[in-house]
Design an enzyme around this catalytic site. Structure first.
Site, mmCIF file in Angstrom:
data_model
loop_
_atom_site.group_PDB
_atom_site.id
_atom_site.type_symbol
_atom_site.label_atom_id
_atom_site.label_comp_id
_atom_site.label_asym_id
_atom_site.label_seq_id
_atom_site.Cartn_x
_atom_site.Cartn_y
_atom_site.Cartn_z
ATOM 1 N N SER A 64 0.852 -1.180 0.000
ATOM 2 C CA SER A 64 0.000 0.000 0.000
ATOM 3 C C SER A 64 0.885 1.227 0.000
ATOM 4 O O SER A 64 2.058 1.153 0.355
ATOM 5 C CB SER A 64 -0.882 -0.003 1.245
ATOM 6 O OG SER A 64 -1.458 1.272 1.425
ATOM 7 N N TYR A 80 -2.475 -0.773 10.189
ATOM 8 C CA TYR A 80 -2.546 -1.114 8.771
ATOM 9 C C TYR A 80 -1.218 -0.790 8.082
ATOM 10 O O TYR A 80 -0.649 -1.614 7.362
ATOM 11 C CB TYR A 80 -3.691 -0.327 8.123
ATOM 12 C CG TYR A 80 -3.879 -0.561 6.645
ATOM 13 C CD1 TYR A 80 -4.500 -1.710 6.190
ATOM 14 C CD2 TYR A 80 -3.415 0.355 5.715
ATOM 15 C CE1 TYR A 80 -4.678 -1.932 4.833
ATOM 16 C CE2 TYR A 80 -3.575 0.147 4.359
ATOM 17 C CZ TYR A 80 -4.206 -0.993 3.920
ATOM 18 O OH TYR A 80 -4.371 -1.208 2.585
#
Lengths: 280, 585
Positions: B455, B468
């Site tokens: 990401s 995350y």
């Protein structure tokens, strides 16, 4: 008094049903005549002439025809791209015919999807549109807000693995109101849209703005209200990697308290509905 | 000694030589005729032949002067393409008198097969031709002439590039020297050179006949190259369907040689693979599958190819496994591979969604697609999956570890259970995938590719996504380390850093430190924000395929992801400032 009202309304609905049938008949006739090599412009003209011969003088909008990946509005950035082009039809290509004739003062707005020969992807898309037709009617009867229904349709599309292509329409609408139009001898058009119909839509928009509703059924805040009684031309449009499919037909919303009566499809004898029934 | 186990041998006498012909498989099946190159003998095909023999009548022969076939006397003038065509016709008539054969040629085997497939007298004897690493000398001649006549800078570059790659051709034209080298030191060290430079597996190939093969084979060049390049035939049109397999890292032939091949071979099927010159030895699985598919399509009347995707030449027929394929980026990636003609295994914990992905994949071009219901954080389930995939579908060519979940909220509000959940899926899921399927790829030894979805949060710190971001940073570093380790096995590893992409990760993400109602509100709000950004997952899928084709290490996708990637290198302070901003959810 009540019976007079009812009979007047049913006469009105008969008028709308008649023009919707006429439009679908036109779509089926033109679709059956399509050959490899025909262009979108020629197809739009075929629709226009067919309807003109049968007494159509005014339009909500002129007929559209989209071929190939234009059925999924691939690369559409400005509204002018909706207008028919010189794209030629090839075997296996999907196509969509979309027309909105006014006949005897009644408006129809229909969408017809098909393909030249077999196109399994579009076949699948058409199958999956059935769930949307059911979902929309159910939630309108539940008097859910139009914006919420829009989002639920969106979610169903995502779950099915499709892209929402009605988002590409002006204001991203999944539906808009249609109404009776006064017949005039002269019926000019603005960018393919009949001025009489536009006038009606604008009047609705003005009223709605004051009263907190909108004749456009969109994902935006101005559609955050329960379904407004009247006739809605509903057009969910699915897209999947360069193939699109839609249907468009009129949903009648009334202020009746009876669930069945509060909302219903104007006509259940339409090509896509017959198709789903046959496949069962 | 032969490495072709179970082969039936026979001798075909033609034009003064005796050719050694080996046959495998059921003679009632379509005949696939494999022609070897230089300096090789028919045993170069042993791995490919064994794989094809299950379905086809496989025939191999030693080209005259090679292996156990005898050499013409005198050598000079005995290796012309006309004589090689005589040989081919004699072999084809002997092994398949009634039906045309499917030709497969590598290197000089392909060069001569181009002659077979473009001359009149073989018409009706060849059903199809698969060419690898060997252009037609006639096409090559026209290719050079075209570039000499109108030398643009690009054309000159191509000419010089191929000119440099052909150094050995000039050497082979010197008298006696090549023979001496091959019969002397070069012949001895050749197997070692091949292992080092080409990374071919160390088995009992090349055979002991290598020095004399190579010495005789020099006449292939001397008898044909100069005459054909100077006066290429103008009627060298293929009269059978051609499949062209181009190894992209071939040190002897450049890709551009085949730029206008469609002019000579209409209905050309193109395939590319990231490998060096000796593909019959380094990529037997892939070759066998492409040859088999092509032969079957020709035998079955050759339907229009359904896979029309941009990278169909690369991924056609490959096995691709994608986790988290039930929605979002995973699903879009599955579709992109399906359009490229890959076989797709769609894995998701939502079985219904995975089944839907598989179904749609088949509709748009995947020859086969399967759905598997597995939670990637479950180690045992993943082990079972790896076993099942290996036994039922084969070794995975491309693995996309994409499954992931969102977790937002300040670090101090994040419980250890929250941490465990997000680590289990986002990091352990990737670890399990890489460990199990990476092992299978490495054991097969024929390359492959692993894609991990990291990401932009892997390098963009933020106060809203501590857990995350941590998992994604770990995935990014894992990918980089794995890339270093697996490079020796020719397995590429790519980390994808998408950025804000409009998927349903927002509506399933957990928000810590708030009650259920507030969580639902934030999910809705972030979904709406992502919807306004509206970056489609299809574009990420495209970036994934491109990243594999170019073997990129880190692929930031959206503009903001690319911007942050740049900043993380040149101005990390800016990112730290941004990290302190409270997000508007």
């Amino acid at each position: 008094m009540a019976t007079a009202l009812t009979s007047e309304r049913s006469a009105e609905l008969r008028g709308f049903r008649r023009v919707q049938r006429l439009a679908y008949e036109c779509a089926e006739t033109v679709a059956a005549q399509l050959q490899p090599g025909v262009t979108e412009r020629e197809t739009a003209r075929m629709q226009r002439e067919w309807l003109r011969e049968r007494g159509v003088r005014d339009w909500f909008h002129l007929p559209f025809a989209w071929f190939g990946d234009r059925t999924a509005f691939v690369g559409f950035r400005i509204p002018l791209q909706f207008f028919p082009t010189d794209r030629r039809l090839e075997p296996g290509m999907p196509f969509i015919l979309d027309m909105a004739p006014v006949y005897e003062g009644f408006t129809a707005d229909i969408g017809y999807s098909g393909s030249l020969g077999v196109n399994q992807v579009q076949h699948k898309l058409m199958d999956d549109l059935q769930a949307h037709r059911e979902l929309i009617l159910r939630e309108v009867r539940e008097r859910r807000s139009l914006r919420e229904i829009y989002e639920d349709v969106d979610r169903l599309m995502v779950r099915q693995g499709y892209a929402n292509r009605h988002r590409a329409y002006p204001f991203g609408v999944i539906a808009h109101k249609v109404d009776r139009v006064r017949e005039r001898r002269w019926s000019p058009r603005l960018f393919g849209f009949g001025t009489q119909s536009l006038k009606g839509l604008a009047a609705d928009a003005l009223h709605g703005h004051r009263e907190g509703w909108s004749p456009l059924w969109s994902p935006y805040r101005f559609s955050d209200h329960p379904p407004r009684p009247g006739l809605w031309a509903v057009e969910p449009h699915l897209g999947f990697r360069g193939t699109g499919a839609k249907f468009e037909e009129i949903l009648v919303v009334t202020d009746s308290r009876d669930t069945e009566e509060s909302a219903f499809w104007l006509d259940d004898d339409l090509p896509h509905v017959r198709r789903w029934a046959e496949e069962k | 000694m032969t490495v072709l186990t179970g082969a039936r041998e026979r001798w075909v006498r033609t034009g003064g030589v005796e050719l050694c012909v080996a046959e495998l498989g059921d003679p009632s099946q379509p005949t696939v005729l494999l022609v070897h190159g230089y300096p090789d003998s028919k045993e170069v095909w042993s791995q490919v032949a064994a794989r094809l023999a299950d379905h086809f009548h496989v025939v191999l022969y030693d080209v005259r002067g090679h292996g156990r076939s005898t050499a013409p006397q005198p050598l000079r003038g005995g290796f012309t393409l006309e004589k090689l065509t005589d040989d081919f016709l004699a072999v084809a008539d002997a092994v398949s008198p009634d039906r045309p054969v499917h030709l497969v040629g590598h290197d000089w085997g392909s060069v001569q097969s181009w002659e077979f497939v473009t001359v009149k007298r073989t018409e009706g004897r060849i059903a199809s031709f698969t060419s690898m690493s060997g252009p037609s000398l006639d096409h090559f001649g026209h290719w050079i002439q075209k570039r000499m006549k109108r030398p643009t800078p690009r054309r000159m570059g191509q000419l010089l590039g191929q000119g440099a790659k052909s150094w050995y051709v000039y050497l082979l034209h010197t008298p006696a020297l090549p023979e001496m080298a091959w019969r002397g030191p070069l012949g001895k060290t050749w197997p070692r050179i091949l292992r080092r430079m080409e990374r071919v597996p160390s088995d009992n190939y090349p055979t002991s006949s290598l020095p004399s093969d190579a010495a005789h084979g020099a006449w292939l060049y001397r008898d044909n190259v100069r005459s054909r390049l100077r006066r290429p035939r103008t009627d060298a049109y293929a009269h059978a369907p051609v499949q062209l397999i181009t190894p992209l890292a071939d040190v002897f032939l450049s890709e551009q040689l085949y730029d206008e091949l469609e002019l000579w071979a209409p209905q050309l099927t193109r395939r590319t693979l990231p490998a060096k010159h000796w593909v019959p030895r380094t990529r037997p699985d892939q070759l066998a599958s492409w040859v088999a598919a092509f032969v079957r399509s020709v035998e079955g009347g050759r339907q229009e190819p359904r896979a029309t995707g941009r990278y169909a030449d690369r991924f056609g027929g490959q096995l691709v496994l994608i986790t988290g394929a039930g929605s979002g980026i995973g699903r879009a990636t599955a579709y992109a591979f399906a359009e490229a003609g890959a076989r797709v295994v769609a894995v998701d914990r939502d079985g219904e969604a995975a089944a839907r992905t598989a179904e749609m994949s088949r509709l748009i071009g995947a020859p086969d697609a399967w759905a598997e219901t597995v939670d990637v954080s479950d180690e045992q389930a993943m082990e079972k999956l790896a076993e099942k995939v290996a036994t039922e579908y084969g070794v995975v060519d491309v693995l996309v570890n994409n499954a992931g979940i969102g977790l937002s909220g300040s670090f101090l509000d994040t419980t250890s259970d929250d941490w465990r959940t997000v680590l289990d899926v986002n990091l352990w899921g990737v670890i399990h995938g890489c460990r199990l399927f990476g092992r299978q790829m490495a054991d097969r030894g024929q390359g492959g590719h692993i894609v991990n979805t990291a990401s932009a949060a892997a390098y963009q710190p933020s106060r809203a996504l501590p857990a995350y971001s941590t998992t994604k940073a770990a995935v990014l570093m894992l990918s980089e380390c794995l890339r270093a380790e697996l490079a020796d096995d020719r397995i590429g590893v790519t980390a994808i850093c998408p950025g804000f992409v409009n998927t349903n990760i927002t509506s399933t993400a957990r928000f810590t430190g708030v009650d259920a109602e507030e969580e639902a509100r934030r999910q809705k709000r972030s979904a709406r924000l992502y919807g306004m950004r509206n970056y489609p997952p299809e574009k990420v899928a495209e970036a994934i395929l491109r990243g594999i084709v170019n073997n990129e290490a880190v692929v930031p996708v959206t503009p903001e992801a690319r911007g942050a990637h740049l900043l993380s290198r040149f101005a990390p302070g800016v990112l730290r400032r941004i990290a302190r901003v409270k997000p508007p959810v």
